[in-house]
Scaffold this motif. Structure first.
Motif, PDB file in Angstrom:
ATOM      1  N   CYS A 176       0.914  -1.105  -0.039  1.00 37.37           N
ATOM      2  CA  CYS A 176       0.061   0.051  -0.062  1.00 37.37           C
ATOM      3  C   CYS A 176       0.845   1.305   0.099  1.00 37.37           C
ATOM      4  O   CYS A 176       1.701   1.411   0.971  1.00 37.37           O
ATOM      5  N   THR A 181      -3.620   0.739   4.833  1.00 39.77           N
ATOM      6  CA  THR A 181      -4.013  -0.804   5.507  1.00 39.77           C
ATOM      7  C   THR A 181      -2.998  -1.151   6.387  1.00 39.77           C
ATOM      8  O   THR A 181      -1.837  -1.098   5.857  1.00 39.77           O
ATOM      9  N   ILE A 191      -8.493  -1.682   7.011  1.00 40.52           N
ATOM     10  CA  ILE A 191      -8.536  -0.686   5.899  1.00 40.52           C
ATOM     11  C   ILE A 191      -8.957   0.719   6.510  1.00 40.52           C
ATOM     12  O   ILE A 191     -10.005   0.831   6.803  1.00 40.52           O
ATOM     13  N   CYS A 196      -7.500   5.473   2.189  1.00 37.55           N
ATOM     14  CA  CYS A 196      -7.321   4.636   1.075  1.00 37.55           C
ATOM     15  C   CYS A 196      -7.516   5.481  -0.366  1.00 37.55           C
ATOM     16  O   CYS A 196      -8.413   6.169  -0.365  1.00 37.55           O
ATOM     17  N   GLY A 198      -7.544   4.062  -3.516  1.00 37.33           N
ATOM     18  CA  GLY A 198      -8.061   3.160  -4.323  1.00 37.33           C
ATOM     19  C   GLY A 198      -7.252   2.846  -5.598  1.00 37.33           C
ATOM     20  O   GLY A 198      -7.397   2.706  -6.413  1.00 37.33           O
ATOM     21  N   CYS A 199      -5.883   2.686  -5.013  1.00 35.81           N
ATOM     22  CA  CYS A 199      -5.011   2.543  -6.258  1.00 35.81           C
ATOM     23  C   CYS A 199      -5.017   1.046  -6.596  1.00 35.81           C
ATOM     24  O   CYS A 199      -4.408   0.352  -7.607  1.00 35.81           O
ATOM     25  N   ARG A 200      -5.558  -0.097  -5.748  1.00 33.85           N
ATOM     26  CA  ARG A 200      -5.821  -1.610  -5.946  1.00 33.85           C
ATOM     27  C   ARG A 200      -4.378  -2.390  -6.154  1.00 33.85           C
ATOM     28  O   ARG A 200      -4.488  -3.493  -6.329  1.00 33.85           O
ATOM     29  N   ARG A 211      -9.827  -9.421  -1.245  1.00 33.58           N
ATOM     30  CA  ARG A 211     -10.184  -7.806  -1.281  1.00 33.58           C
ATOM     31  C   ARG A 211     -11.252  -7.569  -2.404  1.00 33.58           C
ATOM     32  O   ARG A 211     -11.082  -7.873  -3.495  1.00 33.58           O
ATOM     33  N   VAL A 242     -11.165   0.219  -1.370  1.00 32.44           N
ATOM     34  CA  VAL A 242     -11.071  -1.215  -1.256  1.00 32.44           C
ATOM     35  C   VAL A 242     -11.634  -1.875   0.164  1.00 32.44           C
ATOM     36  O   VAL A 242     -11.702  -1.059   1.094  1.00 32.44           O
TER      37      VAL A 242
HETATM   38  S1  SF4 Z   1      -6.473   0.390  -2.417  1.00 35.36           S
HETATM   39 FE1  SF4 Z   1      -6.290   1.676  -0.723  1.00 35.36          FE
HETATM   40  S2  SF4 Z   1      -5.703  -0.013   0.875  1.00 35.36           S
HETATM   41 FE2  SF4 Z   1      -5.156  -0.897  -1.128  1.00 35.36          FE
HETATM   42  S3  SF4 Z   1      -3.188  -0.424  -1.677  1.00 35.36           S
HETATM   43 FE3  SF4 Z   1      -4.373   1.373  -2.664  1.00 35.36          FE
HETATM   44  S4  SF4 Z   1      -4.535   2.852  -1.088  1.00 35.36           S
HETATM   45 FE4  SF4 Z   1      -3.669   0.756  -0.097  1.00 35.36          FE
END
Ligand code: SF4
Lengths: 308, 416
Positions: A176, A181, A191, A196, A198-200, A211, A242
């Protein structure tokens, strides 16, 4: 392992803090209209907040949900208890693939129900039960998450539920980019939905597909909201972040069982404190030969499978 | 005049310069503007409805956007590395080559950042990922490192190229003690940005398609094909239209070096295919999906073979001196390399890594129109940036845009 709640603030203002102050005062000077943008900009992740700040956040969310759902929703930030490390056991010989755990989990944890008018907007489910073929053993290659027979279990099949394995060495946390997280002291990987981006990356990193991403605005009808929520767990999520199983952090930190365990009619699910020698989960580890999924990846799950 | 004042004059003059041009120039800018507007509208829709307007879903959670990002990081890296052969072989217009390479790097990096921006679910929280302002999770997160090195590389190139141009604009020769160390530093940085981008994928043991040590070397090899391919075409255009004195020998030499890079790239591919096919573990599934499809799902198969065919053909075109020195086959080769590497590094890299998913699901990802339009808009932005910057740069380099003049001459005939 770090925790968000009892964490003391760092006493000396760091560079980032300073920078933010500079920018903040400049912005305040310009106009009051950018208050909201400024607030977003000044925000810290839950992990960095003092207790008082966390309390503010909880209240803010409660007000937000009240406005959104027209009913009271409580948001707690119950911290991890000393001497607790949660572990889960799953008896594969009992599981018959009825998926009651999935339904209970969705209800308990306020997951998006998906959308009927937009069928491509799938519902979110933290537990996936995979149908596998007995003569092939545990093989994800031959797994089917969309099985739909008249009656379970089917001849020649067995069922393997997968959810967040709450790894001791979680690959998702490592990747992350913003530290949104992390693993809490009781072993639950959480989380911060407000941090977050939202880079996934974490979804790419997770070897268990645990996830889920909120591709669209979550669809959670007001009358189906579970109003007992934890800020790092089942509180209603915004779009673009996420989410995943937290061992029902809102329940288990209050001394209750996870919803999936209570809903399971076959008794396949076991849960308890790994640090307590008399707990059910410890007895299970003692008496059964257990295994974990994808052990070769050294993720060290706290979710153990066994044949009862 | 002091540097800062000269810089202001430079900015004002540049603004005037880019506002004027031939009708071809206006046509080109107009076309790019259409792309950008289409992209902006598509992105607005995505912001409004969420990433649900893409074909991405939980099993395949990165796709077209991140694939383009990956490919473009390679282009940005390789554009600058051309400085090395320029030095070794004493190519004449080295200054121009440095400037063009860095301008290309700047424009392409801007595109990279835009592709990341459009891919994240919460663009409103992007400050969280900025160095100093956010909480960058270093040293553990490779994406955090990637953000860091990309930012450094961007600023480095922007700084050097601005310094070079403003110096020339002031009629002084740039101080090599200032810019040469920076240019030299940007070479290892170029290798770094692409390696770190490879490591973002590479460090995921749950995804065997990416978790192979050959990934970073392969990234670099393919980047040294695609980056120069774009530079070669640009150099030829500028040679014709801007009277830039670029020797054909230099162009042939670049093509020859590209042949070697392509050989390495293909060799790495063979090594990977051998390892997977001969071992025949369940890791082979991903490669099988890419080249043959799985369970009747064959969205990538055509692309994959096109990529291999284009790369192999280009390799031979650039290896054989006769076709390398023939302008037609040379340019065909450049286009083939671009196609080959683009497919390989974008869709061909990202999607098979996710298919089948970690739980064995085969979700067929097929980018939506909306994704394409957003991508088109970003390419429009990159092309526009490069056009405007190189227009200024060429006028500076050939001396038509100088500090002493009140305004740039309106009749300068510069290319679009
Ligand atoms: S989606 Fe959110 S929790 Fe997952 S790596 Fe990216 S920033 Fe971190």
């Amino acid at each position: 392992m770090s925790d968000f709640t009892p964490l003391p603030r760092s006493p000396s203002p760091d560079r980032r803090g300073f920078l933010k102050k500079v920018v903040a005062s400049a912005a305040i000077a310009t106009s009051a209209g950018c208050r909201q943008a400024l607030e977003e900009f000044m925000k810290k992740s839950l992990r960095e907040m003092s207790r008082a700040e966390v309390k503010d956040v909880l209240q803010k969310h409660e007000a937000e949900y009240k406005a959104k759902f027209g009913r009271e929703v409580e948001v707690f930030a119950t911290p991890a208890r000393e001497g607790v490390l949660f572990g889960y056991g799953l008896d594969l010989s009992r599981c018959n693939g009825n998926r009651k755990c999935v339904t209970a989990c969705v209800k308990e944890n306020n997951q998006s129900r998906g959308s009927d008018d937009a069928p491509h907007n799938n519902p979110i489910q933290w537990i996936r039960v995979l149908e596998m073929e007995k003569d092939k053993g545990i093989s994800f290659e031959h797994a089917n998450p969309y099985y739909n027979p008249k009656e379970v279990p089917e001849e020649g099949k067995f069922y393997l539920p997968v959810q967040c394995q709450q790894c001791e060495n979680p690959p998702c946390v490592k990747v992350c980019p913003v530290g949104a997280t992390w693993a809490e002291r009781d072993g639950i990987v959480v989380i911060d939905y407000d941090w977050c981006i939202g880079c996934r990356c974490c979804m790419s990193a997770c070897p268990y597909g645990a996830r889920s991403f909120n591709w669209a605005e979550p669809n959670l009808p007001s009358d189906q909201v579970n109003p007992n929520t934890h800020v790092l767990g089942n509180r209603p999520r915004p779009r673009g972040v996420v989410e995943k199983c937290t061992f029902c952090i809102q329940r288990t930190r209050a001394g209750r069982y996870p919803a999936c365990l209570e809903a399971c009619p076959t008794g396949a699910r076991k849960f308890g404190n790994l640090l307590d020698p008399n707990s059910e989960i410890r007895r299970l580890l003692e008496e059964k030969r257990v295994f974990v999924l994808k052990e070769e990846l050294n993720t060290r799950p706290k979710f153990f499978y066994f044949y009862g | 005049m002091r540097f800062d004042r000269a810089f202001l004059r430079f900015t004002a003059g540049s603004a005037k310069l880019v506002a004027r041009g031939s009708s071809y120039y206006y046509g080109w800018i107009g076309l790019l503007a259409i792309f950008i507007v289409l992209g902006a509208v598509a992105y607005a829709r995505q912001v409004d409805e969420g990433l649900i307007v893409t074909a991405l879903r939980d099993p395949v959670s990165w796709g077209f956007y991140i694939g383009n990002f990956t490919f473009l990081v390679g282009v940005a890296a390789a554009a600058v590395v051309l400085v090395i052969p320029a030095y070794i072989y004493h190519w004449k217009p080295i200054k121009e080559l440095v400037i063009l390479g860095e301008l290309l790097a700047v424009a392409v990096l801007a595109m990279c950042m835009l592709f990341v921006l459009v891919d994240v679910g919460r663009p409103d929280r992007l400050t969280h990922i900025l160095p100093l302002l956010g909480s960058l999770n270093v040293p553990s997160s490779l994406l955090a490192w990637d953000v860091l090195v990309l930012n450094i590389y961007f600023l480095l190139n922007l700084g050097v190229v601005t310094y070079l141009l403003v110096s020339l604009f002031r009629g002084r020769s740039p101080n090599p003690y200032i810019f040469m160390p920076l240019v030299m530093f940007s070479i290892p940085m170029a290798v770094t940005i692409h390696s770190v981008t490879a490591f973002v994928y590479n460090g995921l043991p749950g995804r065997p398609f990416w978790n192979a040590s050959l990934l970073a070397p392969k990234f670099l090899a393919s980047a040294f094909c695609s980056g120069p391919a774009i530079m070669l075409i640009l150099l030829q255009i500028l040679r014709k239209t801007a009277n830039l004195d670029i020797k054909m020998e230099a162009i042939w030499k670049i093509a020859e070096l590209m042949a070697y890079a392509m050989f390495l790239n293909l060799f790495f591919l063979v090594a990977e295919v051998f390892k997977e096919v001969y071992s025949d573990t369940h890791h082979l599934q991903h490669m099988r999906y890419l080249f043959f499809g799985l369970e009747g799902k064959t969205a990538l198969v055509g692309w994959a073979w096109t990529s291999v065919a284009a790369s192999v053909a280009a390799f031979f075109l650039f290896l054989i001196p006769a076709t390398r020195k023939n302008l037609v086959t040379l340019n065909v080769g450049c286009v083939l390399i671009f196609i080959g590497v683009y497919i390989e590094k974008s869709i061909g890299l990202v999607v098979p890594g996710f298919t089948p998913s970690v739980l064995g699901e085969i979700y067929e990802y097929d980018p939506t129109m909306n994704e394409f339009l957003v991508g088109l808009g970003i390419f429009g932005v990159g092309a526009l940036l490069f056009t405007l910057m190189s227009r200024v740069a060429i006028n500076v380099a050939n001396g038509t845009f100088r500090l002493t003049q009140e305004a740039p001459r309106a009749d300068v005939d510069v290319p679009a």
